[in-house]
Motif scaffolding. Structure first.
Motif, PDB file in Angstrom:
ATOM      1  N   LYS A 164       2.389   1.788  -3.396  1.00 60.19           N
ATOM      2  CA  LYS A 164       1.359   2.293  -4.299  1.00 60.19           C
ATOM      3  C   LYS A 164       1.096   3.773  -4.044  1.00 60.19           C
ATOM      4  O   LYS A 164       1.032   4.583  -4.968  1.00 60.19           O
ATOM      5  CB  LYS A 164       0.074   1.484  -4.094  1.00 60.19           C
ATOM      6  CG  LYS A 164      -0.964   1.756  -5.155  1.00 60.19           C
ATOM      7  CD  LYS A 164      -2.202   0.897  -4.938  1.00 60.19           C
ATOM      8  CE  LYS A 164      -3.250   1.251  -5.958  1.00 60.19           C
ATOM      9  NZ  LYS A 164      -4.521   0.556  -5.681  1.00 60.19           N
ATOM     10  N   LYS A 165       1.016   4.084  -2.746  1.00 61.39           N
ATOM     11  CA  LYS A 165       0.762   5.473  -2.368  1.00 61.39           C
ATOM     12  C   LYS A 165       1.890   6.386  -2.889  1.00 61.39           C
ATOM     13  O   LYS A 165       1.635   7.430  -3.495  1.00 61.39           O
ATOM     14  CB  LYS A 165       0.685   5.567  -0.843  1.00 61.39           C
ATOM     15  CG  LYS A 165       0.469   6.965  -0.285  1.00 61.39           C
ATOM     16  CD  LYS A 165       0.454   6.924   1.241  1.00 61.39           C
ATOM     17  CE  LYS A 165       0.474   8.328   1.848  1.00 61.39           C
ATOM     18  NZ  LYS A 165       0.676   8.270   3.302  1.00 61.39           N
ATOM     19  N   ALA A 166       3.115   5.935  -2.675  1.00 59.81           N
ATOM     20  CA  ALA A 166       4.256   6.751  -3.092  1.00 59.81           C
ATOM     21  C   ALA A 166       4.283   6.924  -4.605  1.00 59.81           C
ATOM     22  O   ALA A 166       4.454   8.035  -5.114  1.00 59.81           O
ATOM     23  CB  ALA A 166       5.559   6.111  -2.612  1.00 59.81           C
ATOM     24  N   ILE A 179       6.276   6.045   4.927  1.00 64.28           N
ATOM     25  CA  ILE A 179       5.353   6.551   3.899  1.00 64.28           C
ATOM     26  C   ILE A 179       3.907   6.349   4.345  1.00 64.28           C
ATOM     27  O   ILE A 179       3.043   7.196   4.158  1.00 64.28           O
ATOM     28  CB  ILE A 179       5.618   5.845   2.548  1.00 64.28           C
ATOM     29  CG1 ILE A 179       7.034   6.183   2.062  1.00 64.28           C
ATOM     30  CG2 ILE A 179       4.572   6.218   1.508  1.00 64.28           C
ATOM     31  CD1 ILE A 179       7.319   7.670   1.888  1.00 64.28           C
ATOM     32  N   LYS A 180       3.685   5.192   4.988  1.00 63.38           N
ATOM     33  CA  LYS A 180       2.309   4.880   5.422  1.00 63.38           C
ATOM     34  C   LYS A 180       1.841   5.818   6.555  1.00 63.38           C
ATOM     35  O   LYS A 180       0.783   6.401   6.487  1.00 63.38           O
ATOM     36  CB  LYS A 180       2.260   3.424   5.901  1.00 63.38           C
ATOM     37  CG  LYS A 180       0.870   2.938   6.245  1.00 63.38           C
ATOM     38  CD  LYS A 180       0.937   1.508   6.772  1.00 63.38           C
ATOM     39  CE  LYS A 180      -0.381   1.109   7.433  1.00 63.38           C
ATOM     40  NZ  LYS A 180      -0.177  -0.017   8.346  1.00 63.38           N
ATOM     41  N   THR A 221       1.891   6.427  -6.897  1.00 59.52           N
ATOM     42  CA  THR A 221       0.728   6.994  -7.581  1.00 59.52           C
ATOM     43  C   THR A 221       0.339   8.382  -7.075  1.00 59.52           C
ATOM     44  O   THR A 221      -0.276   9.153  -7.795  1.00 59.52           O
ATOM     45  CB  THR A 221      -0.511   6.069  -7.453  1.00 59.52           C
ATOM     46  OG1 THR A 221      -0.740   5.829  -6.065  1.00 59.52           O
ATOM     47  CG2 THR A 221      -0.277   4.756  -8.184  1.00 59.52           C
ATOM     48  N   SER A 222       0.718   8.699  -5.835  1.00 63.30           N
ATOM     49  CA  SER A 222       0.184   9.981  -5.344  1.00 63.30           C
ATOM     50  C   SER A 222       1.222  10.941  -4.745  1.00 63.30           C
ATOM     51  O   SER A 222       0.858  12.008  -4.272  1.00 63.30           O
ATOM     52  CB  SER A 222      -0.901   9.701  -4.290  1.00 63.30           C
ATOM     53  OG  SER A 222      -0.294   9.146  -3.150  1.00 63.30           O
ATOM     54  N   MET A 223       2.494  10.533  -4.733  1.00 60.47           N
ATOM     55  CA  MET A 223       3.475  11.432  -4.109  1.00 60.47           C
ATOM     56  C   MET A 223       4.549  11.863  -5.110  1.00 60.47           C
ATOM     57  O   MET A 223       4.905  11.123  -6.019  1.00 60.47           O
ATOM     58  CB  MET A 223       4.153  10.751  -2.909  1.00 60.47           C
ATOM     59  CG  MET A 223       3.222  10.580  -1.714  1.00 60.47           C
ATOM     60  SD  MET A 223       4.012   9.625  -0.412  1.00 60.47           S
ATOM     61  CE  MET A 223       5.001  10.867   0.408  1.00 60.47           C
ATOM     62  N   GLU A 238       0.839  -1.205   0.000  1.00 65.64           N
ATOM     63  CA  GLU A 238       0.000   0.000   0.000  1.00 65.64           C
ATOM     64  C   GLU A 238       0.876   1.258   0.000  1.00 65.64           C
ATOM     65  O   GLU A 238       0.584   2.235  -0.683  1.00 65.64           O
ATOM     66  CB  GLU A 238      -0.928   0.010   1.222  1.00 65.64           C
ATOM     67  CG  GLU A 238      -2.068  -0.991   1.175  1.00 65.64           C
ATOM     68  CD  GLU A 238      -2.982  -0.780  -0.033  1.00 65.64           C
ATOM     69  OE1 GLU A 238      -3.227   0.397  -0.405  1.00 65.64           O
ATOM     70  OE2 GLU A 238      -3.424  -1.790  -0.618  1.00 65.64           O
ATOM     71  N   SER A 239       1.967   1.188   0.761  1.00 67.60           N
ATOM     72  CA  SER A 239       2.855   2.356   0.836  1.00 67.60           C
ATOM     73  C   SER A 239       3.514   2.625  -0.500  1.00 67.60           C
ATOM     74  O   SER A 239       3.602   3.771  -0.946  1.00 67.60           O
ATOM     75  CB  SER A 239       3.946   2.137   1.879  1.00 67.60           C
ATOM     76  OG  SER A 239       3.372   1.883   3.123  1.00 67.60           O
ATOM     77  N   SER A 274       3.657   8.506   8.017  1.00 71.17           N
ATOM     78  CA  SER A 274       4.300   9.828   8.034  1.00 71.17           C
ATOM     79  C   SER A 274       5.633   9.816   8.792  1.00 71.17           C
ATOM     80  O   SER A 274       5.825   9.017   9.717  1.00 71.17           O
ATOM     81  CB  SER A 274       3.420  10.932   8.640  1.00 71.17           C
ATOM     82  OG  SER A 274       3.583  10.977  10.048  1.00 71.17           O
TER      83      SER A 274
END
Lengths: 423, 544
Positions: A30-32, A219-220, A34-36, A27-28, A222
């Motif tokens: 993916k978050k990094a 990342i997950k 796709t969105s960071m 998830e982290s 903060s």
């Protein structure tokens, strides 16, 4: 503290990607991806205060930031999994039991430095871990987390496992780079530093396994969350402590940075075996100066140990009970450094062998007046004059033992035999 | 162009110049083993450690680039202590067999130990002895003397490009070796003995032959092909013991015999000198070809056997030349110097009136191995072909093959050697020529069939200049004395010219002066080439 690196590892079979994703894995990444933005990631890691877990404790975010932004062409990430420091077995825990956590951390780090290809340089003896990693990488590729167009974006990141061939020196980052390039694993002169001229002369970041494995949680949750663990502001997060030697429960313990050595030995590792007395502790792998029983109140973090005249190093705690002969112990370590010295530079090549020969003589009861001073002088002459830190490590170890156990060395010389083994 | 301070002296250097190089340009010695200007620095030996302000550790000056405002100290106690420590470490396992080592007397380790080393070693453990290894039939390697500077390994990597040497084993067991079962290819092996700072690499040619401090070193030019590489000839009295590249001494330019060399010449030229300062194995091991013994003890006169003094022979030859008029055939060896060639052609042109000359043909100098980056061999094995061509051209003399000169059946045939057996093929064909004169230093089948033989000098016995294929005019120098009753070829020629015409051409530098005046090609060949080892032409960049 909730475990970060070794959470769920017992029983949950996290090496299987399905089990890993079931507990929120990738998830982290993916978050990094796709969105960071890159800047946001580096900023988050900087805020976390994460420092390199390989031994030197250099801030990870700053290291990533050193990679020249305007460089055209490939740059590389290398994961240093050449866990070779005597007493150290913390990274193996992650490699064998939680490989996806490392891979996820590497995906984020690769993205942050702009690397499309990354290497895991793994110690040759870690056959099981290498196989586990290979199959974990395959699983990740099949899921679209690695390879072309990861997480449905146009980004491309892949990871290659490169197995070492048994040299301790290849854990030194520039020797590691040479080895990846297919050369003899000899350290390079710095500058230039790997961040500018690294693998195949391209900008390269070399990070330890534990460092990279800490990234997904940052990342997950903060950087601020991570920075609150341990001893803020400079010694943050959780730390893997590998405890070995004369303790009842040797093993890897994930605890907040700054747990005291005493707590670690007597509380977590169950105290000294056979209720014997403690003689000394090496707190951070064989290169770090030894500590005496009266010093174990020290907090196990970078700065506190430095203040105590030692180092956190790889946080490999080697516990020695009262039956240990410190001359023999330093001889064994000195032999190790002489054996593992690459031989490129003079002080390390000749000095470690000389040191070993003197120690061997002392342990055999053939020590002479002046040998202690000679050992000090040889160590001091190696210290700071070598091409890479291996020589310094040998000298630091030696000076540590001489400082803390000088009487025992003197007794060996005076009595003409080893007073502990009663030969 | 950063300006920085070294030992209190402010200097400005080029971008990217290392502290060591900068120090050297100022005549400040920083001791070093592994640094060598021909290849990349490794920072291995740690001998060149210096103190730099704002840097906690001592730094290797061979890898540290000088930057603006840097403050470098090379003589502090810390630096001295580090140097002494490094030398003590190196000597722990060094056999200290200086009495038996060929390098003794020119050993960098010996010199530094004396200058910077501790006065005694605290090392009391037994030394580890190792056997020597033959890296090729020409080079022996003594691992126990080796200090692992890896110059030889880097030479094969960066200069030759064949990577034939590598370090095997690790730590104190490290040693230099070739691929298992292979030896070094012949071609450019010998240079590693020159660049080895200690006695670890020695040539079979010189091993155990003579102490270096008994030898006199002469700067001269290799005569074995048209490249004209600069060499040192190390000799004692009559005997040449060794030919070396001039590389070794150039590792410390400020120690070069011509001390102000760095002040005189710009860096590009020094780089070129350094690059060109390696030599090939034919030059190094094959010099014997050009100086071989079998010398002719004194003048031979088969025409009037009773008249064998130099005076008799010279007046006989002079008289015969006068009689033959323009029917004198001349053949010259490309081993003759510019000055000899000039005197000889002067004789043919202005005294006899001959307009052609034959030049003895020597086979082409082949490269040894196409795979090497270093390719030094040039043209044929004729060191002064270019010079002879230029002088003949300027005097309006046509060069023809030797066959034609012989076939033209001249009244008198004058051969100016050294012929090095290349005239033997014509022994049968010279029948019928009434008078044949030969100047040569060495007996040959051809010499047995001529009327007069005037024994001359080989290249190591005389002074003069050679012009290489690129047109560089370079100085050859007398390195050994000649045995017996031989004479300098140039003196023989000028004596004959004087005997016929009363004209005095003088010694070699007078003749060079004449050529400078008369032949445009030699313009600018001024005093520089007569006084310095590195010959450098200011005007055309043609003269070295």
């Amino acid at each position: 503290m909730e475990q970060i690196l070794l959470k769920n590892v017992e029983g949950a079979k996290l090496a299987d990607i399905n089990n890993y994703t079931a507990v929120g894995g990738y998830e982290s990444a993916k978050k990094a991806i796709t969105s960071m933005t890159i800047a946001q990631i580096i900023d988050e890691v900087k805020k976390s205060g994460l420092r390199g877990r390989g031994g030197a404790g250099f801030p990870a975010g700053m290291k990533w930031d050193f990679v020249p932004k305007d460089f055209k062409g490939p740059r590389y990430l290398c994961c240093n999994a050449d866990e070779g420091e005597p007493g150290t077995f913390k990274d193996r825990e992650i490699l064998e039991k939680n490989p996806h956590l490392l891979i996820e951390g590497m995906i984020i780090a690769s993205y942050a430095i702009g690397a499309e290809l990354s290497f895991i340089y793994i110690r040759g003896e870690f056959v099981k871990a290498a196989n586990t990693l290979e199959s974990a990488l395959d699983q990740a590729r099949k899921q679209g987390f690695l390879g072309e167009r990861i997480f449905g974006t146009d980004k491309k990141i892949d990871i290659v496992v490169h197995r070492g061939a048994g040299a301790y020196i290849c854990g030194e980052e520039t020797a590691l780079i040479e080895s990846i390039e297919g050369e003899r694993g000899n350290p390079r002169v710095r500058p230039p530093f790997p961040a500018v001229v690294g693998v195949f002369s391209k900008p390269t970041v070399v990070n330890n396994v534990e460092t990279l494995a800490a990234v997904p949680s940052i990342i997950k949750n903060s950087g601020q969350w991570y920075a609150a663990i341990g001893v803020p502001p400079k010694n943050t997060g959780s730390k893997l402590y590998a405890v070995s030697g004369h303790v009842n429960k040797p093993g890897v313990y994930e605890l907040p940075m700054g747990t005291t050595l005493k707590d670690l030995i007597y509380n977590y590792a169950g105290g000294i075996k056979g209720n014997k007395k403690l003689k000394g502790v090496i707190p951070g792998g064989s290169s770090t100066p030894v500590l005496l029983p009266e010093e174990i109140g020290v907090s196990m973090d970078f700065d506190s140990l430095a203040k105590a005249g030692s180092m956190l190093g790889s946080a490999a705690v080697i516990v020695m009970d009262e039956d240990v002969c410190t001359v023999e112990e330093s001889l064994r370590l000195s032999e190790f450094y002489a054996h593992e010295s690459c031989g490129q530079c003079t002080p390390c090549r000749e000095g470690t062998v000389w040191m070993t020969k003197i120690l061997d003589r002392i342990e055999q009861g053939k020590g002479e007046q002046g040998d202690i001073e000679l050992l000090e002088r040889v160590s001091a002459n190696i210290m700071g004059n070598t091409l890479c830190p291996l020589g310094d490590a040998a000298a630091m170890m030696m000076l540590g033992f001489l400082k803390k156990f000088k009487d025992e060395f003197a007794l060996h010389i005076k009595s003409g035999r080893c007073p502990i083994h009663k030969k | 162009m950063p300006t920085f301070e070294i030992d209190g002296k402010k200097i400005t250097v080029g971008q990217g110049v290392t502290v060591l190089e900068a120090a050297r340009s100022q005549g400040i010695e920083i001791p070093h083993f592994c640094y060598h200007e021909s290849f990349k620095s490794g920072g291995l030996c740690r001998m060149c450690l210096v103190e730099i302000e704002k840097m906690p550790k001592l730094q290797t000056s061979c890898t540290t680039v000088a930057t603006e405002g840097m403050v470098v100290k090379t003589t502090t106690d810390r630096v001295k202590q580090a140097r002494s420590a490094i030398l003590e470490f190196i000597l722990t396992n060094h056999p200290l067999d200086c009495p038996d080592c060929d390098q003794a007397g020119e050993c960098v380790l010996q010199e530094y130990s004396h200058k910077y080393g501790p006065d005694k070693s605290a090392f009391r453990e037994p030394k580890e002895l190792r056997e020597h290894i033959q890296l090729s039939e020409h080079i022996a390697y003594d691992p126990e003397r080796c200090i692992m500077c890896e110059r030889c390994v880097r030479y094969y990597r960066d200069v030759v490009g064949t990577e034939e040497l590598a370090v095997m084993q690790r730590g104190a067991h490290s040693e230099i070796t070739t691929f298992p079962g292979r030896q070094l290819d012949y071609g450019y092996i010998g240079n590693i003995a020159d660049i080895c700072p200690v006695g670890a690499l020695t040539t079979k040619d010189f091993r155990f032959k003579e102490r270096v401090y008994n030898l006199r070193t002469t700067e001269t030019i290799c005569p074995l092909c048209e490249a004209g590489c600069t060499i040192y000839v190390d000799a004692k009295k009559y005997t040449v013991y060794r030919v070396r590249s001039r590389n070794k001494n150039l590792t410390s330019l400020h120690e070069h015999p011509n001390r102000n060399v760095t002040a005189l010449y710009p860096k590009v030229f020094i780089d070129a000198i350094l690059r060109s300062s390696f030599i090939c194995d034919d030059g190094r091991f094959g010099y014997k070809k050009a100086i071989e013994n079998g010398a002719i003890p004194g003048p031979i006169n088969r025409y009037e056997p009773e008249n064998r003094t130099w005076n008799n022979v010279i007046s006989l030859v002079a008289q015969k030349i006068k009689q033959a008029g323009s029917k004198v055939g001349g053949i010259v060896s490309p081993f003759a110097t510019n000055e000899e060639a000039y005197a000889f052609l002067y004789l043919l042109k202005y005294i006899s009136g001959t307009n052609t000359i034959g030049v003895i043909d020597f086979p082409g100098a082949k490269e040894f191995n196409g795979a090497t980056k270093l390719q030094l061999r040039k043209g044929s094995q004729s060191p002064n072909l270019k010079g002879i061509e230029q002088i003949a051209g300027a005097l309006g003399i046509k060069i023809t093959p030797v066959e034609e000169v012989v076939a033209s059946k001249p009244e008198l045939l004058y051969v100016l050697g050294p012929t090095l057996n290349r005239m033997d093929a014509y022994t049968e064909k010279i029948g019928g020529i009434k008078f044949i004169v030969l100047q040569d230093f060495k007996a040959s089948a051809f010499a047995n069939n001529v009327h007069v033989v005037m024994p001359g000098f080989n290249f190591a016995q005389k002074d003069g200049t050679y012009t290489n294929k690129d047109g560089k005019v370079q100085r050859i120098r007398k390195a050994v004395d000649a045995k017996g009753d031989a004479r300098n070829d140039l003196d023989i020629l000028t004596d004959i010219i004087y005997n016929i015409s009363g004209k005095k051409l003088g010694s070699f530098d007078n003749i060079l002066g004449l050529m400078v005046k008369e032949i445009p090609f030699f313009n600018g060949a001024d005093a520089a080439i007569l006084t310095t080892g590195i010959n450098f032409r200011k005007a055309a960049g043609r003269l070295w």
